[in-house]
Design an enzyme around this catalytic site. Structure first.
Site, PDB file in Angstrom:
ATOM      1  N   CYS A 173      43.798  48.717  34.824  1.00  0.00           N
ATOM      2  CA  CYS A 173      43.118  47.696  33.985  1.00  0.00           C
ATOM      3  C   CYS A 173      41.601  48.038  33.248  1.00  0.00           C
ATOM      4  O   CYS A 173      41.419  48.554  32.305  1.00  0.00           O
ATOM      5  CB  CYS A 173      43.370  46.509  34.246  1.00  0.00           C
ATOM      6  SG  CYS A 173      44.769  46.072  34.693  1.00  0.00           S
TER       7      CYS A 173
HETATM    8  C1  UGA Z   1      41.489  43.181  36.539  1.00  0.00           C
HETATM    9  C2  UGA Z   1      40.770  41.551  36.429  1.00  0.00           C
HETATM   10  O1  UGA Z   1      40.208  41.266  37.305  1.00  0.00           O
HETATM   11  C3  UGA Z   1      41.783  40.867  35.903  1.00  0.00           C
HETATM   12  O2  UGA Z   1      41.145  39.387  35.721  1.00  0.00           O
HETATM   13  C4  UGA Z   1      42.749  41.162  34.725  1.00  0.00           C
HETATM   14  O3  UGA Z   1      43.846  40.396  34.442  1.00  0.00           O
HETATM   15  C5  UGA Z   1      43.430  42.613  35.232  1.00  0.00           C
HETATM   16  O4  UGA Z   1      42.336  43.542  35.606  1.00  0.00           O
HETATM   17  C6  UGA Z   1      44.076  43.034  33.895  1.00  0.00           C
HETATM   18  O5  UGA Z   1      43.584  43.284  32.973  1.00  0.00           O
HETATM   19  O6  UGA Z   1      45.358  43.104  33.847  1.00  0.00           O
HETATM   20  P1  UGA Z   1      42.616  44.256  38.754  1.00  0.00           P
HETATM   21  O7  UGA Z   1      42.581  45.397  37.935  1.00  0.00           O
HETATM   22  O8  UGA Z   1      43.656  43.872  39.561  1.00  0.00           O
HETATM   23  O9  UGA Z   1      42.314  43.037  37.738  1.00  0.00           O
HETATM   24  O10 UGA Z   1      41.512  44.607  39.926  1.00  0.00           O
HETATM   25  P2  UGA Z   1      40.192  43.737  40.193  1.00  0.00           P
HETATM   26  O11 UGA Z   1      40.084  42.812  41.247  1.00  0.00           O
HETATM   27  O12 UGA Z   1      39.489  43.304  38.884  1.00  0.00           O
HETATM   28  O13 UGA Z   1      39.343  45.173  40.594  1.00  0.00           O
HETATM   29  C7  UGA Z   1      39.137  46.376  39.825  1.00  0.00           C
HETATM   30  C8  UGA Z   1      38.334  47.383  40.498  1.00  0.00           C
HETATM   31  O14 UGA Z   1      36.870  46.782  40.607  1.00  0.00           O
HETATM   32  C9  UGA Z   1      38.829  47.751  41.926  1.00  0.00           C
HETATM   33  O15 UGA Z   1      38.729  49.008  42.056  1.00  0.00           O
HETATM   34  C10 UGA Z   1      37.736  47.045  42.896  1.00  0.00           C
HETATM   35  O16 UGA Z   1      37.499  47.955  43.999  1.00  0.00           O
HETATM   36  C11 UGA Z   1      36.494  46.877  41.986  1.00  0.00           C
HETATM   37  N1  UGA Z   1      35.429  46.109  42.282  1.00  0.00           N
HETATM   38  C12 UGA Z   1      35.613  44.733  42.007  1.00  0.00           C
HETATM   39  C13 UGA Z   1      34.208  46.610  42.620  1.00  0.00           C
HETATM   40  O17 UGA Z   1      33.897  47.567  43.060  1.00  0.00           O
HETATM   41  N2  UGA Z   1      33.281  45.522  43.038  1.00  0.00           N
HETATM   42  C14 UGA Z   1      33.368  44.112  42.932  1.00  0.00           C
HETATM   43  O18 UGA Z   1      32.271  43.426  42.993  1.00  0.00           O
HETATM   44  C15 UGA Z   1      34.743  43.989  42.509  1.00  0.00           C
END
Ligand code: UGA
Length: 456
Positions: free
Chosen positions: A284
């Protein structure tokens, strides 16, 4: 038909069909079915349909299997390969098909287009009012200009009269998708007209009852943009903290984890999404940031800030190999362990995972790579084939290696002690790409380099 008692009124439960059986589609379907709604999911893929009919999700998501088995067993959820039957037998249809990236980063709307034609055909035969709800992530104006246009042209019916449309973006996260479906922090309804918005709001009022989250009603194009702005903002927080991490590494004694804690205490900033690492991945954030950049340029606005979010993320992943070289020098023929392959813990999803770039980077430099992930090994085999070795546990992965890179912060890796590395590795060199180890403890016996940690 089943009914709900909501705020003293009896509201008949609408029957729901869902087009698309990815994370959003299946979790939405299971969510409604778990509260006694009749739900029909539909997919063009007969293999997927066969699995769902047996209560087996076609992908891993925590808690999904138990719930799917229950609702299929109780008869609340059915899966069809026939769109028409699904639409004719329900009152509301959610569209949750994928909207992938094109090679230039812009959005590929072929599945939305295809489902619009299929829905239009079914609408021709429908007598009663039907509500279409676009949950797929689509660039502003898609619903109005493309989706509604196809529906009206090919069904001969008018939006706002015989059928309605709402844009209803989804904010669930992989790994906690069921929880997020049942307990969202808000509901965005981008309505074509009041009747469409009222119909969807009443569905959610019945579904959530006293736990109804805040509902924000707006027009379709604003709702479409809210989804992109939301994901871009989250990506911005990650790229921001990674920029600060890179700066910390140049300040002896500085630590990005403490900087994040410090700024997170400011209510205006907040503590979430400030974990520095090797960059954001997944199906996403990378795709949506790219699509927003392309859309912005097409609209005549130069997306300077959003461009920077992407650029910071593009290069952040290279830190892993830079750190490794700093610890062990030339990587040719060196045995390197990679702990974590999924794009984040709690999933086996490797789409746009940073691990893929880290492994390819290591292989390009001539390293011998051994990988481990508690869940994503099968997916990894499809990507890396025999170019890497596959370990069966974290300890098995680090055994006899000269450097270990932590790419995904699974608990299993958090629980490793400095002694585990000293005991099992040929040389205890560790790159903490997700800041899961206590530098003070580790540095007594391990050579540790970590994202956002200034050298002492
Ligand atoms: C993301 C959004 O958080 C959701 O709200 C949204 O619905 C979804 O995309 C979508 O558009 O369908 P998701 O892809 O499941 O959700 O994952 P996240 O938890 O957002 O993490 C995304 C990436 O960011 C991961 O690689 C994670 O490791 C990274 N991340 C996240 C960081 O490097 N640091 C952080 O503090 C948080």
């Amino acid at each position: 038909m089943h009914a709900w008692l909501v705020e003293g009124k009896i509201i008949p439960k609408k029957r729901i069909s869902i087009i698309g059986t990815g994370f959003v589609g299946l979790c939405t379907a299971v969510g409604f079915a778990s509260k006694g709604y009749d739900v029909i999911t539909s997919t063009n893929d007969p293999e997927k349909a066969a699995l769902i009919k047996r209560g087996i999700p076609p992908f891993y998501e925590s808690k999904l299997k138990e719930l799917l088995q229950r609702v299929v067993g109780d008869g609340y959820l059915r899966c069809l390969t026939e769109r028409e039957e699904a639409i004719l037998n329900t009152e509301i249809t959610f569209v949750t098909v994928g909207t992938p990236s094109q090679p230039n980063g812009s959005i590929d709307l072929q599945f939305i287009e295809k489902s619009a034609y299929e829905i239009a055909e079914a609408l021709q035969k429908k007598i009663a009012y039907h509500l279409l709800v676009v949950k797929s992530t689509v660039i502003p104006n898609t619903t109005e200009k493309m989706f509604r246009h196809i529906l009206e042209e090919h069904s001969g019916k008018r939006c706002g009269q015989e059928f309605g449309i709402c844009v209803n973006p989804e904010f669930l996260r992989e790994g906690s998708a069921i929880h997020d479906t049942l307990h969202p922090d808000r509901i965005i309804i981008g309505e074509y007209d009041k009747r469409s918005g009222d119909t969807l709001e009443s569905l959610y009022r019945g579904f959530y009852g006293p736990d109804l989250p805040t509902i924000l009603r707006t027009n379709p194009q604003t709702a479409e943009l809210i989804k992109y702005a939301n994901n871009a903002f989250l990506a911005m927080k990650v790229s921001f903290i990674n920029s600060i991490a890179n700066l910390c590494e140049r300040i002896p004694g500085a630590d990005v984890a403490t900087v994040a804690k410090g700024i997170g205490l400011d209510e205006r900033v907040g503590p979430l999404f400030l974990r520095a690492g090797l960059g954001y991945g997944g199906s996403c954030l990378p795709k949506d940031v790219k699509a927003l950049i392309a859309f912005s340029r097409d609209s005549g606005y130069e997306p300077t800030l959003i461009d920077a979010i992407e650029e910071v993320n593009r290069v952040q992943v290279y830190r892993a190999v830079e750190f490794t070289e700093k610890l062990v020098g030339d990587l040719k023929e060196k045995q390197i362990a990679v702990l974590g392959l999924a794009f984040k813990p709690g999933t086996d999803d490797m789409r746009e995972a940073t691990s893929t770039k880290v492994v390819n980077d290591l292989l390009n430099k001539g390293a011998k790579v051994v990988v481990y992930d508690p869940m994503a090994i099968d997916k990894a085999k499809e990507i890396f084939d025999d170019r890497v070795s596959y370990a069966s546990s974290a300890l098995d992965c680090i055994r006899n290696t000269v450097c270990c890179i932590v790419v995904t912060e699974w608990d299993e890796f958090r629980n490793l002690s400095a002694e585990d590395f000293v005991e099992h590795m040929k040389e205890p060199n560790v790159v903490d790409g997700r800041r899961i180890y206590d530098p003070e403890k580790f540095r007594r016996s391990v050579r540790l380099v970590a994202v956002g940690l200034g050298d002492y």
